[in-house]
Design a protein around this motif. Sequence first.
Motif, PDB file in Angstrom:
ATOM      1  N   SER A  94       0.823  -1.211   0.000  1.00  0.00           N
ATOM      2  CA  SER A  94       0.000   0.000   0.000  1.00  0.00           C
ATOM      3  C   SER A  94       0.858   1.263   0.000  1.00  0.00           C
ATOM      4  O   SER A  94       0.530   2.242  -0.661  1.00  0.00           O
ATOM      5  N   PHE A  95       1.967   1.243   0.752  1.00  0.00           N
ATOM      6  CA  PHE A  95       2.858   2.402   0.741  1.00  0.00           C
ATOM      7  C   PHE A  95       3.600   2.526  -0.589  1.00  0.00           C
ATOM      8  O   PHE A  95       3.857   3.639  -1.065  1.00  0.00           O
ATOM      9  N   GLN A 126       0.851   3.856  -3.963  1.00  0.00           N
ATOM     10  CA  GLN A 126      -0.199   4.753  -3.509  1.00  0.00           C
ATOM     11  C   GLN A 126      -1.227   5.015  -4.610  1.00  0.00           C
ATOM     12  O   GLN A 126      -2.416   5.193  -4.331  1.00  0.00           O
ATOM     13  N   GLN A 143      -5.201   4.578  -4.305  1.00  0.00           N
ATOM     14  CA  GLN A 143      -6.090   5.690  -4.647  1.00  0.00           C
ATOM     15  C   GLN A 143      -7.122   5.250  -5.684  1.00  0.00           C
ATOM     16  O   GLN A 143      -8.302   5.622  -5.589  1.00  0.00           O
TER      17      GLN A 143
END
Length: 714
Positions: free
Chosen positions: A519-520, A523, A527
């Motif tokens: 997830s990091f 991004q 989104q």
Amino acid sequence: MAALDGILATLRNDADRAAFVTQLEQLRASLAARTQAAPNAAAPATPAEAADPPPEAGLLGAVAAGLTDVGQSVREHVEGGTLRQRFAAAGEQLAGRLGTAWEEGDVLRFLLWAGGGWGLAAALLYGLSALPWLRPRRDAERFHPESRADLWRTAGLEAARRLAPLVPATMVIFGWTAMVPGGWQEARLFLAVATPFLLGALVWRLGYPLFFLLGPLRGWQIARYARRRVLPWLVALAALAAASSNLRDAELRWIIGPDAALLAGLAVDAALVVVSVLFVLRRRRAVRRLLVDSRTEAATGKGGTFRAVGRTVADYWHFLALILVAGHVISRLLGLGQGAFLGRALLSIGMILLVITVTFALSGMLARLTEAMQQGRGSLARQLQGRYLALLRQLLRVLATVAVAVLCLRLWNFDILAWISGGIGFAIFRPIASIAVAVLVGWVIWITLDTAVEHALTPSDSAGRPRDHSTRARTLLPMLRNFAFVVLCALTVIAIMSNLGINVAPLLAGAGVVGLAISFGSQQLVQDVITGLFMLIEDTIAIGDTIDTGDRAGTVESVTIRTVRVRDGDGALHTIPFSQIKALKNRSRGFGVYTVKVVVGYDTDLDRAMKIMNEVGEELQNDPALGPNMLGGLAIWGVDQFTPDGITILGGLRTRALQQWSVGRAFNLRLKQRFDREGIALTPPRPSLVMPARGAWPEPEAGPDSGTEARQPA
């Protein structure tokens, strides 16, 4: 009584008593040697104590503990010299008995006495078979019955001819000890050798008429082939099974010695296994043809419960036979095989056929009920009942398989219910039951969700009336179904891994860390997913909508959790991530408005022009093709502006979504045609330049200062 009489006779005879004492001394020495092989061995633990795995080990730990316990037992038997001691004891027993009997002349007397009975029985059997009126008839003379009664009569006469010589031979074998008396040990050995041959001869002679009866049903060619190729194998199996059963008899074991009888029984059982496996592998197709006629089944295409059972048994009989042979071998190695192989195999087959018949009958009833429920467009409850009944059919087959396994194992002297009640059995059974329950619960939940979604997406209800599904439902429901499927699969896999003994906590923690890292690191992907999720929940977009994102416009063909696919007017397919959609224009929601913009000249009567426009709008409403797409007549908003081209009149046509363009084009066409008839110009005439005639204007003066030159008259 016979055993007691034998013991008393042995004790009364000095030589037999001395041999008996010698055997007891040998038995004690063997037991003493086994005890000395493990002098420091601890007290044996119970099976539950020896192989109880830790509670958190799961199925894999329980199986590993069980295999370790079995391997340790086998290793103790091998390293402790059990097999060597068995062979040594068997050699001593045979040497002692045969040596004593040879020295006393008992061997020669037994051979002469038993040989007379065996020879007389063989002479009667083969001598009577050579008589003309007992000789079996040839195939050409008996394989042409004209009716069913003729078939049974021919088969009965053939059986009588073949069994008639066997009857006196059997009477001689079983009556020889009474006609020529001998000791009980000699009589038991006499019968132990003769009964396998008698049983083999019975199968050989009775098999011919039985295969003859199968001729009209399966074809005379397969019947003759079975007599030549299948019947000899059956004779060998019957003889070996009888010999194996005789070697388990207590009296015969007492006569030849327990260890000698055990090793001889193992040798006969090994031969029985080899012959059985070869027969199954080499005659698999022939036996299947004998069990069911595939040509008749394929031609008719019909069959009830018994035909279905017959087809199933015929297709998988070789697997069943191999399982029975393997069970016999395992039971013998574990010391559980105290019964006869042939008897237990027949009982097992009968039990399996009974359970299969009952299962097929119940399954067929459930199948017909399920088919009746799934016909047409029923209600949700009816469709769920049909799916649950289909699941119940599968569970019924699984339970029938488990019941057959439990009953057959119990028949082969292995009480599986007592085994799973504690110890290693319970440690193995508990995770298996937990896995089965987890899979069943997940299956039931999935069936319920899938049926509910399919029912919600059907184009018509149970009464046949069409349904007006929203695009939101057609978009979200399949996505939610896929999401539920993934979640159920993940939970089921986690439950299975946990019951297998795999610690899932580190896996879940690692999956969480990996998900956080992903997830990091991505991004934009997160989104896209979050934006798309909110768009779908808020019903901003759905499949079939016509949208405009600013730089791309077209019809939505598919929606995922991250992207939307749009087909434009040129046929190109655009895949747009949700995060790139900053503003979205959806033309498919509610209604559409076509803006009417009419420019007329300054000399036009505006009231008359607007009246004509209203009349054209009313004509469109009354049109059978265009009227249903309109939500009202023409709404004239008034005079918008004055331009050099003329006066602009604005209005609007409210239509159904995506129908404004077709209605607007039809309105423009009719308005132009009506204005032409009424003489109203939509735009003023173009300005034209009118040149005056020569002489109407004074000629310019000629001169150097006038900027013109004097022209000479023509």
